[in-house]
Motif scaffolding. Sequence first.
Motif, PDB file in Angstrom:
ATOM      1  N   LYS A  47       1.566  14.305   1.719  1.00 34.38           N
ATOM      2  CA  LYS A  47       1.627  13.247   2.725  1.00 34.38           C
ATOM      3  C   LYS A  47       1.170  11.980   2.018  1.00 34.38           C
ATOM      4  O   LYS A  47       0.035  11.889   1.554  1.00 34.38           O
ATOM      5  CB  LYS A  47       0.719  13.553   3.913  1.00 34.38           C
ATOM      6  N   VAL A  48       2.083  11.008   1.918  1.00 32.35           N
ATOM      7  CA  VAL A  48       1.831   9.775   1.185  1.00 32.35           C
ATOM      8  C   VAL A  48       1.980   8.604   2.140  1.00 32.35           C
ATOM      9  O   VAL A  48       2.966   8.525   2.878  1.00 32.35           O
ATOM     10  CB  VAL A  48       2.824   9.627   0.000  1.00 32.35           C
ATOM     11  N   PHE A  49       1.014   7.705   2.115  1.00 31.55           N
ATOM     12  CA  PHE A  49       1.064   6.521   2.974  1.00 31.55           C
ATOM     13  C   PHE A  49       1.412   5.298   2.149  1.00 31.55           C
ATOM     14  O   PHE A  49       0.805   5.035   1.114  1.00 31.55           O
ATOM     15  CB  PHE A  49      -0.278   6.291   3.674  1.00 31.55           C
ATOM     16  N   GLN A  50       2.420   4.552   2.604  1.00 33.14           N
ATOM     17  CA  GLN A  50       2.789   3.274   1.988  1.00 33.14           C
ATOM     18  C   GLN A  50       2.501   2.181   3.010  1.00 33.14           C
ATOM     19  O   GLN A  50       3.100   2.162   4.080  1.00 33.14           O
ATOM     20  CB  GLN A  50       4.270   3.253   1.599  1.00 33.14           C
ATOM     21  N   SER A  51       1.569   1.297   2.678  1.00 36.40           N
ATOM     22  CA  SER A  51       1.195   0.234   3.609  1.00 36.40           C
ATOM     23  C   SER A  51       2.305  -0.812   3.711  1.00 36.40           C
ATOM     24  O   SER A  51       3.280  -0.785   2.955  1.00 36.40           O
ATOM     25  CB  SER A  51      -0.112  -0.418   3.164  1.00 36.40           C
ATOM     26  N   LEU A  52       2.150  -1.726   4.628  1.00 34.79           N
ATOM     27  CA  LEU A  52       3.134  -2.784   4.825  1.00 34.79           C
ATOM     28  C   LEU A  52       3.212  -3.660   3.576  1.00 34.79           C
ATOM     29  O   LEU A  52       2.215  -3.846   2.876  1.00 34.79           O
ATOM     30  CB  LEU A  52       2.755  -3.614   6.047  1.00 34.79           C
ATOM     31  N   PRO A  53       4.394  -4.237   3.301  1.00 33.63           N
ATOM     32  CA  PRO A  53       4.590  -5.000   2.066  1.00 33.63           C
ATOM     33  C   PRO A  53       3.596  -6.145   1.856  1.00 33.63           C
ATOM     34  O   PRO A  53       3.179  -6.395   0.725  1.00 33.63           O
ATOM     35  CB  PRO A  53       6.021  -5.545   2.206  1.00 33.63           C
ATOM     36  N   HIS A  54       3.197  -6.829   2.917  1.00 37.12           N
ATOM     37  CA  HIS A  54       2.311  -7.987   2.735  1.00 37.12           C
ATOM     38  C   HIS A  54       0.897  -7.586   2.300  1.00 37.12           C
ATOM     39  O   HIS A  54       0.122  -8.431   1.870  1.00 37.12           O
ATOM     40  CB  HIS A  54       2.252  -8.824   4.023  1.00 37.12           C
ATOM     41  N   GLU A  55       0.571  -6.301   2.375  1.00 36.68           N
ATOM     42  CA  GLU A  55      -0.757  -5.842   1.955  1.00 36.68           C
ATOM     43  C   GLU A  55      -0.839  -5.609   0.447  1.00 36.68           C
ATOM     44  O   GLU A  55      -1.922  -5.421  -0.097  1.00 36.68           O
ATOM     45  CB  GLU A  55      -1.145  -4.579   2.725  1.00 36.68           C
ATOM     46  N   ASN A  56       0.313  -5.610  -0.240  1.00 33.60           N
ATOM     47  CA  ASN A  56       0.375  -5.483  -1.701  1.00 33.60           C
ATOM     48  C   ASN A  56      -0.416  -4.293  -2.242  1.00 33.60           C
ATOM     49  O   ASN A  56      -1.171  -4.421  -3.194  1.00 33.60           O
ATOM     50  CB  ASN A  56      -0.100  -6.783  -2.378  1.00 33.60           C
ATOM     51  N   GLN A  57      -0.269  -3.137  -1.610  1.00 29.32           N
ATOM     52  CA  GLN A  57      -0.921  -1.923  -2.087  1.00 29.32           C
ATOM     53  C   GLN A  57       0.132  -0.866  -2.369  1.00 29.32           C
ATOM     54  O   GLN A  57       1.116  -0.757  -1.644  1.00 29.32           O
ATOM     55  CB  GLN A  57      -1.914  -1.390  -1.048  1.00 29.32           C
ATOM     56  N   GLY A  58      -0.090  -0.101  -3.414  1.00 30.41           N
ATOM     57  CA  GLY A  58       0.831   0.970  -3.751  1.00 30.41           C
ATOM     58  C   GLY A  58       0.659   2.153  -2.822  1.00 30.41           C
ATOM     59  O   GLY A  58      -0.235   2.164  -1.964  1.00 30.41           O
ATOM     60  N   PRO A  59       1.487   3.166  -2.982  1.00 28.84           N
ATOM     61  CA  PRO A  59       1.385   4.359  -2.148  1.00 28.84           C
ATOM     62  C   PRO A  59       0.100   5.127  -2.433  1.00 28.84           C
ATOM     63  O   PRO A  59      -0.390   5.123  -3.563  1.00 28.84           O
ATOM     64  CB  PRO A  59       2.611   5.177  -2.542  1.00 28.84           C
ATOM     65  N   SER A  60      -0.447   5.756  -1.404  1.00 28.19           N
ATOM     66  CA  SER A  60      -1.655   6.553  -1.596  1.00 28.19           C
ATOM     67  C   SER A  60      -1.453   7.954  -1.040  1.00 28.19           C
ATOM     68  O   SER A  60      -0.849   8.134   0.016  1.00 28.19           O
ATOM     69  CB  SER A  60      -2.860   5.885  -0.941  1.00 28.19           C
ATOM     70  N   LEU A  61      -1.960   8.941  -1.776  1.00 20.71           N
ATOM     71  CA  LEU A  61      -1.885  10.334  -1.364  1.00 20.71           C
ATOM     72  C   LEU A  61      -2.934  10.575  -0.291  1.00 20.71           C
ATOM     73  O   LEU A  61      -4.122  10.422  -0.517  1.00 20.71           O
ATOM     74  CB  LEU A  61      -2.132  11.250  -2.569  1.00 20.71           C
ATOM     75  N   VAL A  62      -2.478  10.913   0.911  1.00 26.80           N
ATOM     76  CA  VAL A  62      -3.383  11.125   2.043  1.00 26.80           C
ATOM     77  C   VAL A  62      -3.857  12.574   2.076  1.00 26.80           C
ATOM     78  O   VAL A  62      -5.048  12.847   2.204  1.00 26.80           O
ATOM     79  CB  VAL A  62      -2.692  10.758   3.376  1.00 26.80           C
ATOM     80  N   SER A  63      -2.920  13.514   1.976  1.00 24.95           N
ATOM     81  CA  SER A  63      -3.270  14.934   1.975  1.00 24.95           C
ATOM     82  C   SER A  63      -2.131  15.721   1.350  1.00 24.95           C
ATOM     83  O   SER A  63      -1.054  15.189   1.097  1.00 24.95           O
ATOM     84  CB  SER A  63      -3.574  15.427   3.390  1.00 24.95           C
ATOM     85  N   PHE A  64      -2.396  17.006   1.125  1.00 26.01           N
ATOM     86  CA  PHE A  64      -1.370  17.864   0.539  1.00 26.01           C
ATOM     87  C   PHE A  64      -1.608  19.296   0.954  1.00 26.01           C
ATOM     88  O   PHE A  64      -2.698  19.673   1.378  1.00 26.01           O
ATOM     89  CB  PHE A  64      -1.342  17.739  -0.991  1.00 26.01           C
TER      90      PHE A  64
END
Length: 77
Positions: A47-64
């Motif tokens: 489960k990977v979270f990609q924040s909104l573009p204006h937040e300028n953050q890469g994808p983060s692994l939430v759980s697996f």
Amino acid sequence: QVKPQFESKLNRNCAMFTAIVYKTQVVAGINYFIKVQVSDTEYVHLKVFQSLPHENQGPSLVSFQTGKTRDDPLTYF
């Protein structure tokens, strides 16, 4: 992009890391549910979270979830 995060949390290096299928869920950004092949017979669900573009953050692994097979259905978790 989340392979290093996964390897760090599992304390293991994966020679194979191939996305097989994915689903998306729109939230305040996008949750990706991804089935990944990590060996000839072993699969994991990420489960990977990609924040909104204006937040300028890469994808983060939430759980697996480990111990999956190629035939296990990819579900929201």
